[in-house]
Design an enzyme around this catalytic site. Structure first.
Site, PDB file in Angstrom:
ATOM      1  N   TRP A  74      33.502  47.375  26.053  1.00  0.00           N
ATOM      2  CA  TRP A  74      33.162  47.746  24.737  1.00  0.00           C
ATOM      3  C   TRP A  74      34.491  47.196  23.912  1.00  0.00           C
ATOM      4  O   TRP A  74      33.994  47.457  22.415  1.00  0.00           O
ATOM      5  CB  TRP A  74      33.221  49.077  24.686  1.00  0.00           C
ATOM      6  CG  TRP A  74      31.852  49.639  25.133  1.00  0.00           C
ATOM      7  CD1 TRP A  74      31.655  50.420  26.176  1.00  0.00           C
ATOM      8  CD2 TRP A  74      30.546  49.270  24.937  1.00  0.00           C
ATOM      9  NE1 TRP A  74      30.295  50.781  26.463  1.00  0.00           N
ATOM     10  CE2 TRP A  74      29.638  50.068  25.508  1.00  0.00           C
ATOM     11  CE3 TRP A  74      29.922  48.728  23.572  1.00  0.00           C
ATOM     12  CZ2 TRP A  74      28.283  49.865  25.543  1.00  0.00           C
ATOM     13  CZ3 TRP A  74      28.525  48.711  23.557  1.00  0.00           C
ATOM     14  CH2 TRP A  74      27.655  49.176  24.407  1.00  0.00           C
TER      15      TRP A  74
ATOM     16  N   TYR B  11      37.661  49.828  30.009  1.00  0.00           N
ATOM     17  CA  TYR B  11      36.247  50.349  30.274  1.00  0.00           C
ATOM     18  C   TYR B  11      35.299  49.601  29.296  1.00  0.00           C
ATOM     19  O   TYR B  11      34.890  50.101  28.426  1.00  0.00           O
ATOM     20  CB  TYR B  11      35.912  51.695  30.113  1.00  0.00           C
ATOM     21  CG  TYR B  11      34.668  52.205  30.411  1.00  0.00           C
ATOM     22  CD1 TYR B  11      34.031  52.093  31.613  1.00  0.00           C
ATOM     23  CD2 TYR B  11      34.125  52.552  29.409  1.00  0.00           C
ATOM     24  CE1 TYR B  11      32.665  52.405  31.617  1.00  0.00           C
ATOM     25  CE2 TYR B  11      33.004  53.110  29.150  1.00  0.00           C
ATOM     26  CZ  TYR B  11      32.033  53.226  30.444  1.00  0.00           C
ATOM     27  OH  TYR B  11      30.807  53.119  30.623  1.00  0.00           O
TER      28      TYR B  11
END
Length: 769
Positions: free
Chosen positions: A114, A112
Site C-alpha cells: 500500500w 505490508y
C-alpha cells in the site's frame, strides 16, 4: 489546470497535478474518471509540512547506547539527524550483526504493501528483494483485508487470487441480475481504492446503472450506509457477527421448502448431504431454521424466510464483504455464502452465483482484460520461517511457541530486527497496547517513511523516502484497464530518496550492490518492467504502445473483452474438462482436508459458532458492538494528517456514530466528547447520532494516527480516536489465524474533565547530530 498538466496515480485515483514554483498547488481528477476521489488532495499541504521527514533519523537512546537500548522509549524518545553515509553504515552494520549472531530468520521483513501505486517503486517488493539479496528473512503470509478468505477459498473453490480479482463483471450484473444480496453491503467509500492504482472509478456508476436496469438490492449490515441511498436497498440490520447464522437460516428455508437445486449440487458440489444434516439438526440436534437464525441475529424469522424465497425466484448474486472475514471464525462467511449460492444453483450463470467483496475495491467487478504484467523480481527467500500476517504481536512476545496454520504446525522465530517499508502496523494491527509491548522486544526497528506517523515514532532508524509525486513510475496493474505514466512533478523534500536508491546505498556498504541493482538504474528498471509487460501483453493479444508514446500521451487504456466476465462459467459449462483445483474438482461444501486437520474451531463444513466476545454482552459491562470499518476520507491511515482527512474530524478527533437511543440512555448528545472503552483500552471520539445504525452498535472508522496516553494503571488511551486501541488481537481460527477486529465489544460514556490535547501530528523532538 489543463490536460497538459502531468499525471500521477495512486491507490485512490489518477490526477492531473498543478505545480507552481516547484510546489504542488492542486490535483484534479483524471479526465476519464467520472467519480474522482477527494482523497488525493489530502497530500498537498503535507508534502513539505512539519510532519515531513527530510533527513535520516536515529532514535537517541539507540544511537548513544546501541541496539536494544531503552526499547520502552520507542514512541517517546528524541531523534538525532544523521547523514545518509552514517545511516547506511548503521543499517548495514546492524544487519550484519543480526545475521552473524542469530541468522537471517531473526530479521522480520514486515512491509505490508500500500505504500505506492507505482509498479517499480513498490516498497514491499523493494524490501523483499533487498532482504533476499542478503540471505532472506522471516515473512508474513496473507493480508489484513481478507486473510481468512484467502485460506478458506482454496479449500472450497480451489483458488483465491484467481477468483477474487476475476469476479463476475459489473456489466453482467447490469445485463442479467435481478437481485443482489450484499452481506456487509456494497460500500462505495471502500471502492475509492484499488491496490496498484485506479484509473477510472467504476463502482458507483455501475451500481446506479444496475439499479436503472431494474436490479433490486438487499443490504444486510448494521449500517444503512453500506449501500448508497440511490440504490433504494432493503435494509436488514442483523447483530454484528451473526451473518453466518442468517445464511444458515436462509439455507434451511431453501432446503425444507424444496427451493434448492439438487441437480446442481449433485453435479458441481460435494458434501451437501453432510451440510443438509447440519441444517436440519440431524448431526448436532440444533435445527438451523429461520426462527433459530432470528434468535441469533435479531432479524425477524419471516424476513429471513421471505428473503430465501425471493432469492430462489430471481437471478440472484450474493456478495460477501471482505470485512466479514475480519471477525472470529472469519473463514465461515465466505464458506457459508458459497454453500448458499450453490444451493440456489446459479454459480457460473451470468449475473448469478457468488461474489466476494463488491465495493471492497474499485477493481472488484471491473471490466478488465486478462493480462499479466511484470513486476520487480524479488528473488528467492531461503528462510522458511513465516507467520500469518496478523500474528505479529504473538511472534514478538512468544518466540519458540508453536502455532497452527492451515494444517501445519509452525514455530514463532526469535526476531531481533524488524525492517518495515510501506504500511503502518500501528494503524492496521489490533490491540495496540499489546503491540506496543511486543514492539519493545526486538533489538532494532528500521523503517522507511516520509512522515512522522506512529510507525516512524516507534522506530530506531528512520530513512526518509520520497512520495509518488517526487519520482517517476508506472501505474501498471492487471486489475485496472488504465496504464499511466506517473511523472515526477516536484523535487524530493530535503534529502529524501526513493526506496530503490536507499537499498542500493545500503547494499554498497554490504558488498551486494550488484546483486540488488542487477546493474540497472531506477529508470532502466522501469524500462525493463514495461518492455517485459508489453511482451507479455502481446502474448495475450493486447497491444501496448511504446514507453515513449505512453509517456508522451500520459496514459493508455486496455480495452475490456467483448463479453462480460462470469466467474466459474467454464466450470459450469463442463466441470469434467474444467475442474476446480480442489481434491474433488468440485465445490467442497464439505472438505475432508479441513476435517482432517481436526480443528475444533473450524470443522469440515460451514458452521455457526458463537464468538467468544459475545459473552461480554450478557453482563452489561461492554454491551455495544464496535464496527471499525474503512474510512471515507483516506486510505487506511495514509494522509490522515492531510487537509481532506482533518476536515472530516470533529474538533480534531474521529467521530463515533451511535444510535440516538443508545446515546440517550448514556446522557450523550450530538457533539459530546466521549470515551469509548473496554478492558483492552480506550479512545476519545466525538458523538454523532444517527438512525442509520443498528441499536447496540457503534462505529468508528479506522485510520486515525495513534496518539497514545499511557494512564496510571498502564492502560492505553488514544486521544485521537484510533479504534485499534479497543480491538482484540486473536486469530480467526486455527485454519487462517486472520485478524478479528470486528469481534469487539465496548461501552461509551461522556468524557469528564479537561480534554487532552491531540498530538498525533506533532513530530518528535529532533536533536542535531
Amino acid at each position: 489546470m489543463t490536460q497538459n498538466d502531468p499525471l500521477t496515480s495512486s491507490h485512490w485515483g489518477t490526477y492531473r497535478v498543478q505545480v507552481e514554483n516547484g510546489r504542488v498547488t492542486g490535483l484534479r481528477g483524471f479526465e476519464a474518471d467520472p467519480d474522482p476521489s477527494p482523497i488525493g488532495n489530502g497530500i498537498i499541504d503535507v508534502l513539505d509540512g512539519p510532519t515531513r521527514i527530510k533527513t535520516p533519523m536515529v532514535r537517541e537512546s539507540w544511537l548513544r547506547h546501541g541496539p536494544g537500548s531503552a526499547t520502552h522509549l520507542r514512541g517517546d524518545d528524541a531523534f538525532v539527524a544523521v547523514s545518509w553515509d552514517k545511516a547506511e553504515a548503521l543499517v548495514a552494520t546492524e544487519l550484519d550483526r543480526v545475521r552473524a549472531e542469530f541468522g537471517n530468520q531473526a530479521i522480520y521483513g514486515g512491509s505490508y504493501g500500500w505504500g505506492s501505486a507505482g509498479r517499480f517503486h513498490h516498497a514491499q517488493s523493494q524490501l523483499h528483494r533487498f532482504l533476499n539479496c542478503i540471505g532472506g528473512y522471516t515473512r508474513s503470509v496473507n493480508t489484513y483485508s481478507h486473510a481468512a478468505g484467502e485460506v478458506i477459498l482454496p479449500h472450497v473453490l480451489g483458488d483465491f487470487a484467481g477468483l477474487i480479482h476475476k469476479q463476475t463483471s459489473w456489466q453482467s450484473i447490469i445485463d442479467t441480475t435481478q437481485l443482489l444480496v450484499g452481506f456487509g453491503g456494497v460500500p462505495t467509500r471502500n471502492a475509492q481504492i484499488s491496490a496498484g492504482g485506479t484509473g477510472r472509478h467504476r463502482t458507483r456508476e455501475a451500481l446506479m446503472q444496475a439499479r436503472a436496469a431494474g436490479v433490486e438490492f438487499v443490504n444486510i449490515s448494521p449500517l444503512r450506509g453500506d449501500m448508497d441511498a440511490g440504490l433504494k436497498a432493503d435494509w436488514l440490520a442483523p447483530r454484528p457477527g451473526s451473518d453466518v447464522a442468517v445464511m444458515l437460516g436462509l439455507a434451511h428455508t431453501l432446503l425444507v421448502e424444496n427451493l434448492h437445486d439438487p441437480v446442481f449440487l449433485q453435479r458441481y458440489a460435494i458434501g451437501f448431504d453432510r451440510f443438509a444434516d447440519y441444517l436440519t439438526g440431524k448431526s448436532d440436534g440444533v435445527v438451523k431454521s429461520a426462527e433459530w437464525a432470528a434468535a441469533v441475529s435479531g432479524l425477524p424469522a419471516a424476513t429471513i424466510r421471505d428473503l430465501a424465497r425471493r432469492m430462489a425466484r430471481a437471478r440472484t448474486i450474493i456478495s460477501i464483504n471482505w470485512a466479514l472475514t475480519r471477525q472470529e471464525y472469519g473463514e465461515q462467511p465466505f464458506w457459508a455464502g458459497t454453500a448458499l449460492a450453490a444451493m440456489l444453483g446459479q454459480i457460473g450463470l451470468p449475473g448469478g452465483g457468488i461474489a466476494y467483496g463488491y465495493g471492497a475495491a474499485n477493481s472488484i467487478g471491473l471490466e478488465t482484460h486478462d493480462v499479466k504484467f511484470r513486476a520487480l523480481p524479488q528473488g528467492k527467500n531461503p528462510v522458511a520461517d513465516f507467520i500469518p500476517v496478523a500474528r505479529i504481536s504473538d511472534m514478538l512476545l512468544n518466540p519458540g511457541k508453536a502455532f497452527d496454520y492451515n494444517g501445519q504446525t509452525a514455530t514463532y522465530p526469535d526476531i531481533k530486527l524488524v525492517y518495515w517499508a510501506g504500511g503502518n502496523p500501528f494503524h492496521h494491527h489490533q490491540d495496540l497496547a499489546r503491540l506496543k509491548q511486543a514492539w519493545e522486544t526486538p533489538d532494532t526497528v528500521i523503517v522507511h517513511e516520509w512522515c512522522w506517523n506512529a510507525l516512524a515514532k516507534h522506530a530506531d532508524i528512520v530513512l526518509p523516502c520520497t512520495t509518488s509525486l517526487e519520482r517517476r513510475d508506472l501505474m501498471l496493474t492487471p486489475r485496472d484497464p488504465y496504464i499511466v505514466a506517473m511523472q515526477q512533478v516536484i523535487a524530493p523534500a530535503g534529502d529524501a530518496r526513493n526506496d530503490f536508491d536507499i537499498f542500493a546505498g545500503i547494499c554498497s556498504k554490504m558488498g551486494v550492490e550488484q546483486d540488488f541493482t542487477d546493474g540497472r538504474s531506477a529508470e532502466e528498471w522501469l524500462r525493463w518492467i514495461y518492455d517485459q509487460s508489453r511482451q507479455s501483453a502481446a502474448e495475450n493479444g493486447v497491444t501496448l504502445p511504446s514507453l515513449k508514446v505512453l509517456r508522451d500521451k500520459g496514459w493508455h487504456r486496455v480495452e475490456p473483452p467483448d463479453q462480460p466476465r462470469v466467474m466459474l462459467s467454464e466450470f459450469r459449462r463442463d466441470p469434467a474438462a474444467n475442474p476446480l483445483r480442489t481434491p474433488s474438482g468440485k465445490i467442497e461444501i464439505f472438505s475432508q482436508t479441513i476435517a482432517g486437520f481436526g480443528y475444533a474451531d473450524c470443522p469440515g463444513h460451514p458452521t455457526w459458532q458463537e464468538p467468544d466476545e459475545w459473552l461480554g454482552a450478557t453482563d452489561k459491562e461492554h454491551p455495544l458492538h464496535l464496527i471499525s470499518n474503512q474510512p471515507k476520507h483516506k486510505l487506511h491511515s495514509q494522509l490522515d494528517h492531510g487537509a481532506v482527512s482533518r476536515a472530516a474530524k470533529i474538533n480534531g478527533r474521529e467521530p463515533v456514530v451511535m444510535h440516538p437511543e443508545n446515546a440517550a440512555s448514556r446522557a450523550i448528545s450530538a457533539g459530546d466528547l466521549v470515551r469509548v472503552f473496554n478492558d483492552r483500552g480506550a479512545c476519545l471520539a466525538v458523538a454523532v447520532l444517527s438512525d442509520d445504525i443498528r441499536m447496540g452498535v457503534v462505529q468508528i472508522s479506522t485510520g486515525a494516527w495513534l496518539d497514545p496516553e499511557w494512564l496510571a494503571d498502564g492502560s492505553l488511551l488514544c486521544r485521537h480516536g484510533n479504534p485499534n486501541a479497543l480491538t482484540r488481537d486473536k486469530g480467526t481460527s486455527s485454519l487462517a489465524q486472520g485478524p478479528t477486529a470486528h469481534s469487539c465489544l465496548v461501552d461509551v460514556e461522556r468524557y469528564k474533565g479537561v480534554p487532552p490535547t491531540v498530538r498525533a501530528f506533532e513530530p518528535p523532538r529532533i536533536l542535531s547530530g
